[in-house]
Design a protein around this motif. Structure first.
Motif, PDB file in Angstrom:
ATOM      1  N   UNK A  66      29.963 -29.631  -1.755  1.00 50.29           N
ATOM      2  CA  UNK A  66      31.224 -29.167  -1.187  1.00 50.29           C
ATOM      3  C   UNK A  66      32.427 -29.863  -1.852  1.00 50.29           C
ATOM      4  N   UNK A  67      32.260 -31.123  -2.156  1.00 47.95           N
ATOM      5  CA  UNK A  67      33.383 -31.847  -2.802  1.00 47.95           C
ATOM      6  C   UNK A  67      33.106 -31.924  -4.303  1.00 47.95           C
ATOM      7  N   UNK A  68      33.550 -30.878  -4.984  1.00 51.30           N
ATOM      8  CA  UNK A  68      33.243 -30.748  -6.410  1.00 51.30           C
ATOM      9  C   UNK A  68      34.456 -31.139  -7.246  1.00 51.30           C
ATOM     10  N   UNK A  69      34.313 -32.215  -7.999  1.00 51.95           N
ATOM     11  CA  UNK A  69      35.413 -32.661  -8.859  1.00 51.95           C
ATOM     12  C   UNK A  69      35.363 -31.920 -10.190  1.00 51.95           C
ATOM     13  N   UNK A  70      36.489 -31.884 -10.868  1.00 49.50           N
ATOM     14  CA  UNK A  70      36.517 -31.277 -12.206  1.00 49.50           C
ATOM     15  C   UNK A  70      37.303 -32.159 -13.160  1.00 49.50           C
ATOM     16  N   UNK A  71      36.641 -32.602 -14.215  1.00 47.25           N
ATOM     17  CA  UNK A  71      37.346 -33.297 -15.290  1.00 47.25           C
ATOM     18  C   UNK A  71      37.714 -32.254 -16.329  1.00 47.25           C
ATOM     19  N   UNK A  72      38.995 -31.957 -16.400  1.00 46.82           N
ATOM     20  CA  UNK A  72      39.488 -30.879 -17.250  1.00 46.82           C
ATOM     21  C   UNK A  72      40.142 -31.444 -18.502  1.00 46.82           C
ATOM     22  N   UNK A  73      40.349 -30.582 -19.488  1.00 44.70           N
ATOM     23  CA  UNK A  73      41.008 -31.015 -20.726  1.00 44.70           C
ATOM     24  C   UNK A  73      42.504 -30.776 -20.672  1.00 44.70           C
ATOM     25  N   UNK A  74      43.193 -31.080 -21.765  1.00 42.33           N
ATOM     26  CA  UNK A  74      44.639 -30.851 -21.826  1.00 42.33           C
ATOM     27  C   UNK A  74      44.935 -29.372 -21.595  1.00 42.33           C
ATOM     28  N   UNK A  75      45.975 -29.064 -20.814  1.00 45.73           N
ATOM     29  CA  UNK A  75      46.209 -27.652 -20.513  1.00 45.73           C
ATOM     30  C   UNK A  75      46.873 -26.908 -21.672  1.00 45.73           C
ATOM     31  N   UNK A  76      47.038 -27.593 -22.811  1.00 42.01           N
ATOM     32  CA  UNK A  76      47.473 -26.878 -24.006  1.00 42.01           C
ATOM     33  C   UNK A  76      46.303 -26.081 -24.601  1.00 42.01           C
ATOM     34  N   UNK A  77      45.089 -26.470 -24.261  1.00 39.98           N
ATOM     35  CA  UNK A  77      43.924 -25.778 -24.815  1.00 39.98           C
ATOM     36  C   UNK A  77      43.534 -24.602 -23.928  1.00 39.98           C
ATOM     37  N   UNK A  78      43.581 -23.398 -24.467  1.00 35.97           N
ATOM     38  CA  UNK A  78      43.253 -22.217 -23.676  1.00 35.97           C
ATOM     39  C   UNK A  78      41.881 -22.295 -23.027  1.00 35.97           C
ATOM     40  N   UNK A  79      40.887 -22.800 -23.750  1.00 31.25           N
ATOM     41  CA  UNK A  79      39.550 -22.817 -23.155  1.00 31.25           C
ATOM     42  C   UNK A  79      39.488 -23.805 -21.989  1.00 31.25           C
ATOM     43  N   UNK A  80      40.266 -24.857 -22.070  1.00 35.03           N
ATOM     44  CA  UNK A  80      40.341 -25.794 -20.959  1.00 35.03           C
ATOM     45  C   UNK A  80      40.932 -25.105 -19.728  1.00 35.03           C
ATOM     46  N   UNK A  81      41.975 -24.323 -19.916  1.00 40.12           N
ATOM     47  CA  UNK A  81      42.604 -23.604 -18.799  1.00 40.12           C
ATOM     48  C   UNK A  81      41.645 -22.568 -18.204  1.00 40.12           C
ATOM     49  N   UNK A  82      40.902 -21.869 -19.092  1.00 35.20           N
ATOM     50  CA  UNK A  82      39.966 -20.860 -18.593  1.00 35.20           C
ATOM     51  C   UNK A  82      38.890 -21.492 -17.728  1.00 35.20           C
ATOM     52  N   UNK A  83      38.400 -22.645 -18.172  1.00 38.50           N
ATOM     53  CA  UNK A  83      37.343 -23.312 -17.398  1.00 38.50           C
ATOM     54  C   UNK A  83      37.891 -23.758 -16.048  1.00 38.50           C
ATOM     55  N   UNK A  84      39.108 -24.262 -16.063  1.00 39.16           N
ATOM     56  CA  UNK A  84      39.745 -24.678 -14.814  1.00 39.16           C
ATOM     57  C   UNK A  84      39.876 -23.483 -13.871  1.00 39.16           C
ATOM     58  N   UNK A  85      40.292 -22.339 -14.391  1.00 38.81           N
ATOM     59  CA  UNK A  85      40.438 -21.147 -13.564  1.00 38.81           C
ATOM     60  C   UNK A  85      39.103 -20.693 -12.991  1.00 38.81           C
ATOM     61  N   UNK A  86      38.055 -20.761 -13.805  1.00 39.80           N
ATOM     62  CA  UNK A  86      36.727 -20.411 -13.317  1.00 39.80           C
ATOM     63  C   UNK A  86      36.324 -21.325 -12.171  1.00 39.80           C
ATOM     64  N   UNK A  87      36.614 -22.604 -12.325  1.00 38.90           N
ATOM     65  CA  UNK A  87      36.324 -23.596 -11.292  1.00 38.90           C
ATOM     66  C   UNK A  87      37.064 -23.244 -10.005  1.00 38.90           C
ATOM     67  N   UNK A  88      38.370 -22.991 -10.120  1.00 36.19           N
ATOM     68  CA  UNK A  88      39.197 -22.719  -8.946  1.00 36.19           C
ATOM     69  C   UNK A  88      38.751 -21.432  -8.237  1.00 36.19           C
ATOM     70  N   UNK A  89      38.489 -20.392  -9.041  1.00 32.07           N
ATOM     71  CA  UNK A  89      38.117 -19.112  -8.429  1.00 32.07           C
ATOM     72  C   UNK A  89      36.768 -19.176  -7.731  1.00 32.07           C
ATOM     73  N   UNK A  90      35.843 -19.945  -8.294  1.00 31.37           N
ATOM     74  CA  UNK A  90      34.536 -20.084  -7.641  1.00 31.37           C
ATOM     75  C   UNK A  90      34.707 -20.758  -6.282  1.00 31.37           C
ATOM     76  N   UNK A  91      35.493 -21.826  -6.248  1.00 30.20           N
ATOM     77  CA  UNK A  91      35.741 -22.514  -4.980  1.00 30.20           C
ATOM     78  C   UNK A  91      36.364 -21.537  -3.975  1.00 30.20           C
ATOM     79  N   UNK A  92      37.393 -20.811  -4.445  1.00 34.38           N
ATOM     80  CA  UNK A  92      38.099 -19.868  -3.589  1.00 34.38           C
ATOM     81  C   UNK A  92      37.133 -18.832  -3.030  1.00 34.38           C
ATOM     82  N   UNK A  93      36.304 -18.293  -3.929  1.00 33.41           N
ATOM     83  CA  UNK A  93      35.400 -17.227  -3.521  1.00 33.41           C
ATOM     84  C   UNK A  93      34.425 -17.674  -2.441  1.00 33.41           C
ATOM     85  N   UNK A  94      34.040 -18.945  -2.489  1.00 29.66           N
ATOM     86  CA  UNK A  94      33.074 -19.447  -1.502  1.00 29.66           C
ATOM     87  C   UNK A  94      33.765 -20.238  -0.400  1.00 29.66           C
TER      88      UNK A  94
END
Lengths: 350, 350
Positions: free
Chosen positions: A193-221
DNA sequence: ATCGTTTTTGGGAATGTTCCCAAAAAAATA
DNA sequence: TATTTTTTTGGGAACATTCCCAAAAACGAT
């Protein structure tokens, strides 16, 4: 800057040229050139004489002169931010194989995550007139003028992994969003339930995409997002170590960690072990990239796999499409997205 | 082969040259050249005008033309058999940093352990007139004519790791013999008697050196050499797997294994585990190279460390010595031997 | 032998740059 | 102002190659 010394040197170590061959056989350089390039309009007997002498003199054609004349080097530059981890080498090999088939040579530059080095390398590759470029840029790169130098002159550039956005260049990416989503979904479904995310610099598109996937999964559940569990950092192991410790020191520490890449995940694993905690019991960990090392460590690291060689192959194919395109039928900028796949191992459950 | 289409293309995408700049400013190409190369004999005001227009036209110098004229490319080729494992990338980075300081560019070729590819790459590098070469050859290489093409023309070649023997070239190696000796000594001193050795092809000098270190250590400690425990193989993981299983199936299986490199040792570790045996209790294992992965696996792998970056740096320094040497004071072929160091971890005892 | 055709060869231009030498322009000196 | 010196510029060669076009040679047919 002066080349007098070299001129002397050159005279001494004179490499045989087609003119030397021509002179020795009483032919013209044109005829020798034809003989050497398998041109049809040359007498077979003459060709044999030329080939024989060329072999005897150990003649080696000078690609510089040919490239200067034809304005093409049949060389492609590949620029990567590093190549210690398995990812970039494997992409390069994939690309190189594809390019070699088409008769292209490859020059590899590694910027070492330094923007200044990247700019210097790009200028150097341009000066030596590579026919095209395959690039994954540094994490520092915000200004892309050094790549615009190429595109403006009609020299094709293909990006992969770390890509230049909003521009008329072709790209090869993986489905970072879905990969991240599935990783987090897996953690939720195994009771975290308490899932942390170590993300990369938000200048990197793939880092932002992974962050969004993380956020949306949490939201969905319907798992609440705790901002204190989301840390964006510079991808160095030192910082990874610090932030993992920081997370574990929280009053309410996380029970799972989704790391932006495998090295980060492995560093986290080391921190957890060094604190006498257990993986996955105290902290489940998921990485990204499925580095071969992930299968070797204990416990095995759950990770999001990407088709690494294919990334290189696709990038090469896109570049070749641009390279063989003519002015009247140019190749349109294309983005290829390759699938990711979750590989479950011990770090998220037995 | 025909370049008509390209000629047309070229006309359309014409890159500005010093002649364009000269024409637009009503100057001669000589003056523009001087302005651009920071030559003293040019009026400061003229230089400014040239620089301004060059910037405006996005002029980029054509290195091909310069290289053709000066007969030097300020480019060094580095050829390696692979770069998936950490060793070669790290050597390359070490060499590249050193060469960059001296203003040299680097072209990296990987032969993928294929002799044919190595020959092709060498020819291609020669055709594009690299100023020098740093090489670790493939395990298949027995004929070195493609390197002789360079040395014969006075183009310096430096070997490392896998080196061309009995020749007038500079080399960088590590003390494989002592490394192997100490590894085996350590196994003996921790109570092992039946020590197997997975060795590489005996065409590779470093493989032979490690074998000799192994044999001499056994001899020195009066441990009988059992030929059935010494297996020379092709360095592929598939064969490693087969031979480790073969060793464990012997009526009198070994109690320790000294592997030619870390990937082999790790494969051995996997085999031992998969058979339900324990490391180091049932089989102690030592590798060679100290791959970073060795510290991460369980148990940690005891390994012979070599100074990887330094190998690259030394190779670069040797090459630069040859490159800057003049005809009247040439640089003598030198062999640099760097030390190894045994790193003890769990795979040989607690 | 003569003419027409095909095959084979040679000469010259072009690629973009730097260097050398001479010429022109500017500055300094008489 | 005339002369010398210095600064600045231009013209041409050189690097190794390929391509185009014209010329020469070889070949075939009348």
């Amino acid at each position: 800057m002066t080349i007098n010394a070299q001129l002397l040197e050159k005279y001494k170590m004179h490499q045989p040229t087609i003119i030397d061959i021509a002179r020795q056989l009483g032919l013209s350089k044109s005829t020798v050139s034809r003989a050497l390039t398998a041109h049809p309009n040359v007498n077979e007997k003459t060709r044999q004489r030329v080939l024989e002498l060329a072999d005897k003199l150990d003649y080696q054609r000078n690609q510089l002169a040919i490239s200067l004349l034809t304005n093409q080097t049949r060389t492609v530059g590949i620029m990567v931010p590093e190549f210690i981890s398995f990812f970039f080498p494997k992409v390069i090999i994939g690309a190189q194989e594809e390019l070699a088939k088409a008769g292209y040579n490859v020059v590899i530059c590694h910027s070492n995550e330094s923007y200044a080095t990247e700019v210097t390398s790009a200028k150097s590759l341009f000066a030596s007139r590579v026919d095209g470029l395959i690039v994954s840029h540094t994490k520092e790169t915000r200004n892309f003028d050094h790549f615009r130098t190429f595109t403006r002159k009609g020299i094709p550039v293909v990006f992969f992994n770390r890509v230049w956005e909003n521009e008329e260049v072709s790209k090869v990416v993986v489905d970072d969003y879905t990969g991240a989503y599935q990783a987090v979904e897996h953690l939720i479904q195994t009771g975290r339930r308490r899932i942390a995310h170590l993300s990369g610099p938000d200048t990197l598109p793939n880092s932002r995409s992974r962050l969004n996937g993380y956020l949306d999964a949490l939201k969905h559940y319907d798992v609440p997002v705790d901002p204190s569990l989301v840390i964006s950092y510079d991808l160095t192991l030192e910082k990874a170590n610090i932030y993992v410790n920081h997370l574990l020191n929280l009053p309410e520490p996380p029970d799972a960690l989704f790391a932006i890449n495998d090295p980060t995940a492995i560093e986290a694993l080391k921190v957890v072990k060094s604190r006498g905690l257990r993986v996955p019991d105290d902290l489940a960990i998921v990485g990204f990239s499925d580095d071969p090392i992930s299968a070797l460590i204990e416990p095995g690291l759950t990770s999001v796999a990407q088709p690494v060689s294919e990334i290189g192959q696709e990038a090469a194919r896109l570049l070749l499409a641009h390279l063989t395109a003519s002015a009247d039928q140019p190749a349109a900028p294309t983005t290829v997205t390759l699938p990711t796949r979750l590989v479950v191992r011990g770090s998220t459950g037995s």
